[in-house]
Write a protein that holds these residues in place. Structure first.
Motif, mmCIF file in Angstrom:
data_model
loop_
_atom_site.group_PDB
_atom_site.id
_atom_site.type_symbol
_atom_site.label_atom_id
_atom_site.label_comp_id
_atom_site.label_asym_id
_atom_site.label_seq_id
_atom_site.Cartn_x
_atom_site.Cartn_y
_atom_site.Cartn_z
ATOM 1 N N LEU A 273 0.831 -1.199 0.000
ATOM 2 C CA LEU A 273 0.000 0.000 0.000
ATOM 3 C C LEU A 273 0.867 1.251 0.000
ATOM 4 C CD1 LEU A 273 -2.651 1.611 0.358
ATOM 5 C CD2 LEU A 273 -2.420 1.237 2.837
ATOM 6 N N ALA A 274 1.914 1.255 0.827
ATOM 7 C CA ALA A 274 2.774 2.426 0.925
ATOM 8 C C ALA A 274 3.463 2.724 -0.404
ATOM 9 C CB ALA A 274 3.810 2.212 2.029
ATOM 10 N N VAL A 275 3.918 1.690 -1.095
ATOM 11 C CA VAL A 275 4.546 1.890 -2.404
ATOM 12 C C VAL A 275 3.523 2.449 -3.392
ATOM 13 C CG1 VAL A 275 5.544 0.700 -4.393
ATOM 14 C CG2 VAL A 275 6.374 0.198 -2.084
ATOM 15 N N ASP A 276 2.319 1.912 -3.373
ATOM 16 C CA ASP A 276 1.275 2.433 -4.266
ATOM 17 C C ASP A 276 0.988 3.901 -3.976
ATOM 18 O OD1 ASP A 276 1.008 0.031 -5.572
ATOM 19 O OD2 ASP A 276 -0.747 -0.623 -4.421
ATOM 20 N N LEU A 277 0.947 4.265 -2.694
ATOM 21 C CA LEU A 277 0.730 5.666 -2.343
ATOM 22 C C LEU A 277 1.862 6.537 -2.873
ATOM 23 C CD1 LEU A 277 -0.476 5.337 1.372
ATOM 24 C CD2 LEU A 277 -1.876 5.941 -0.616
ATOM 25 N N ALA A 278 3.090 6.054 -2.779
ATOM 26 C CA ALA A 278 4.231 6.825 -3.275
ATOM 27 C C ALA A 278 4.164 6.996 -4.783
ATOM 28 C CB ALA A 278 5.530 6.147 -2.870
#
Length: 487
Positions: A273-278
């Motif tokens: 999720l964090a990578v997608d947000l970035a």
């Protein structure tokens, strides 16, 4: 075809100003280029102080009638404008993509429907606007929102029509008249909005559109003594000039300015999720004021996070924004591209490392870039780039994460990725930002306040906050006795 009409993506667009319900040409024009291929889209009327004065005069003349128009009728016309936008979504999307280079699929599916929603939302909000009476020692207090007068609305080039209508819709709903000055790099859909508003029955002079360079027409608008409100979205240096110009008349300002927002990734976060947000921060070629361009990652997961983000960023498809599979389109203008490249070249020369990107592409395209080994006090960390450029730094604990996140002159937004609800609440409470997203990004509701802290802006708009700005809020206090003495 008239010399003042240009055809963009099969759509006829009038390149003259719209003042007092009529099209008005200027003696000179400026050239509007498409960022997709650098070709000329139009020669657009180049406004001066004369057109500014005429537009404000038209807005002033139309104000009494529009202010006196019952709320229900104003709301009906605003809903008619929304209907007109809905009917022309495909045309508006095609013109705006050609004009500013943002993805056509985004314009079709999200941006233009949001334009219509802006009008419907504030129409509905107007009809239901009510503080509720209250009493003080038997006296009745009644709060009302009185129309303020002519408003000057100055809008940016990165989301031209959506951000224009974010201002136009509440200003009109409040009973004000408007002079809209779109950015010279993307002026075309503002002209189409004038046509749509006229078709919906908006009276002449209630919405005026003037085009041109801020240095030539902007001060004439913002310093005009008949202007009662100024709303601006753009850069800090321009906001300072506007504020100085408006100061002589004490004209109230709403300023939505730059950002250098952080994305805080804690070790307990869902890394996918964090990578997608970035990766979302590359949206619109990084030309989003809210973008979390400073990625702050807990050291224990930084290596894995950096690897995943680099791979995903490298896989983004950059190219013609009209193609369905394109992820990132061009940057708006050669001048902006040079600015972005300058930031990156200076960062690399100072010791930064490019995990991906770090260079121009063909034409007006800049490769999605992720820089590491950057110092907190470096230019690339402290200044808004407004391009597809992210920096990545690490932290060891919550206190350091918050300290780094707050250590800029900006405070527009922040994003937090964590699996701990209590930590999310603690960190959000400590962040200096007008909006904080937790495990999500760019979720916007018009009922919520929007604006920035520090150098990211002055004031809040959205929901009732918009009416508070665009109106003179009045409290009428009535005694319980006295009327019977006069029959």
């Amino acid at each position: 075809m008239s010399a003042h009409l240009t055809t963009v993506a099969g759509v006829a667009v009038d390149t003259r100003h719209f003042i007092g319900g009529e099209r008005v040409a200027s003696a000179e024009t400026f050239t509007d280029l498409s960022p997709i291929d650098g070709n000329t889209l139009a020669e657009v009327s180049r406004g001066t102080a004369a057109e500014a004065a005429a537009a404000v005069a038209a807005a002033k003349a139309a104000f009494p009638g529009w202010a006196a128009t019952p709320r229900a009728e104003r709301a009906r016309i605003l809903r008619g404008i929304a209907d007109g936008v809905d009917k022309r979504v495909e045309e508006l999307a095609a013109v705006e993509t050609a004009d500013n280079g943002a993805l056509l699929r985004s314009h079709r599916r999200g941006v233009m429907p949001r334009v219509a929603h802006n009008f419907r939302f504030f129409a509905d909000r107007l009809v239901g606007l009510d503080h509720g009476d209250f009493t003080t020692r038997g006296h009745t207090n009644h709060v009302s929102w009185d129309p303020a007068g002519p408003c000057v609305l100055i809008t940016p080039w990165n989301a031209p029509l959506m951000l224009a209508t974010w201002k136009v819709a509440p200003a009109l709903a409040a009973g004000n008249t408007v002079v809209l000055k779109p950015a010279e790099w993307s002026p075309l859909t503002a002209s189409l909005l004038a046509d749509i508003a006229t078709g919906a029955g908006l009276p002449a002079g209630v919405l005026n559109v003037v085009q041109g360079h801020g240095s030539e027409i902007g001060e004439a608008l913002t310093s005009h003594p008949d202007v009662r409100r100024i709303s601006f979205t753009g850069s800090v240096p321009t906001a300072r000039r506007i504020a100085a110009s408006a100061a002589a008349n004490l004209t109230p300002l709403s300023l939505e300015l730059g950002g250098k927002s952080p994305l805080l990734v804690f070790a307990d976060a869902d890394l996918d999720l964090a990578v997608d947000l970035a990766v979302e921060q590359y949206d619109n070629a990084g030309q989003v004021c809210l973008a979390a361009t400073r990625i702050l990652v807990e050291a224990s997961v930084a290596e894995e996070f950096t690897r995943r983000l680099g791979e995903k960023a490298a896989g983004l498809e950059q190219g013609d924004p009209r193609h369905e599979t394109t992820d990132i389109g061009p940057n708006i203008h050669p001048r902006q591209l040079e600015r972005i490249d300058g930031f990156v070249r200076r960062a690399l020369a100072a010791g930064a490392r490019a995990v991906v990107g770090g260079h121009r592409g063909e034409g007006q395209y800049y490769a999605p870039t992720l820089l590491t080994d950057v110092a907190q006090d470096s230019e690339i960390v402290q200044e808004e780039v407004f391009g597809p450029v992210l920096t990545l730094q690490t932290f060891t604990d919550e206190d350091e994460a918050v300290r780094l996140a707050n250590d800029t002159r900006f405070g527009l937004a922040a994003t937090v990725a964590t699996g701990d609800a209590e930590r999310a609440a603690r960190v959000a409470a400590r962040l200096v930002a007008g909006t904080v997203w937790v495990n999500c990004f760019f979720v916007r509701d018009l009922r919520a306040p929007f604006g920035g802290s520090r150098h990211s802006g002055v004031g809040r708009e959205g929901g009732t906050w918009s009416f508070d700005f665009y109106c003179d809020v009045k409290n009428t206090v009535t005694a319980p006795k006295g009327f019977e003495d006069h029959g």
